[in-house]
Design an enzyme around this catalytic site. Sequence first.
Site, PDB file in Angstrom:
ATOM      1  CE  LYS A   1      -4.147   1.418  -0.841  1.00 40.28           C
ATOM      2  NZ  LYS A   1      -4.482   0.567   0.285  1.00 40.28           N
TER       3      LYS A   1
ATOM      4  CB  SER B   1      -4.423   1.433   3.975  1.00 36.56           C
ATOM      5  OG  SER B   1      -3.523   0.981   2.995  1.00 36.56           O
TER       6      SER B   1
ATOM      7  CB  SER C   1      -0.957   0.015   1.196  1.00 39.59           C
ATOM      8  OG  SER C   1      -2.035  -0.851   0.961  1.00 39.59           O
TER       9      SER C   1
END
Length: 215
Positions: free
Chosen positions: A36, A88, A33
């Site tokens: 991101k 997230s 993640s």
Amino acid sequence: EPNINARAAIIYDRTTKEMIWGKNETNKVAMASTTKIMSAIIVLENGNLSDVVTISKKAAGTGGSRLKISTGDKITVNDLLYGLMLRSGNDAAVALAEYVGGNVEGFAKLMNEKAKELGLSNTNFVTPHGLDNENHYTTAYELAILTDYALNNKSFAKIVNTKVATISINGSSRNIYNTNELLGNMSGVNGVKTGFTNGAGRCLVTSCTRNNNQI
């Protein structure tokens, strides 16, 4: 030297733009993640924070960590970004990708164009969320370069330095909390992003400012 168990790591000086210390920092690795960080920058540079997004079935059905949005929900781009970076949310990632790029593939193209612009030659994006894919990778060094760039965006810096945010989905308020446990618990920490997949393991990109030193 730092005793770090991670397969790859780096300490990067944001003021001098130099690496202070590294471990396998140029190895291509899965990024989970921490993807991101790029997703947020693409949205901030191409979207409008006040726009309202209607959540698609594809976005709502995305697995892994989630903001828990449902098909047909209405939520602003701003609140989706908080859901992306604090919770997230993989569902938020797909919703934002569809909003900016039309679909995940179109958004990934924008991500890779930005990576090329930043000189990230050992980085490739396939998704906006970072779920395991053999063609989705970066290096610790290039992730540091990307994060340094992202933190120069005031909206990005504000979001990732937020421990608790109140967002609105369909007009109903909800508090969400940052997964970065260093925020508020370690002096000077002001971001950035956690991550985990089976392929990547546990990931952390963090920034800290002390005595005017930024790392």
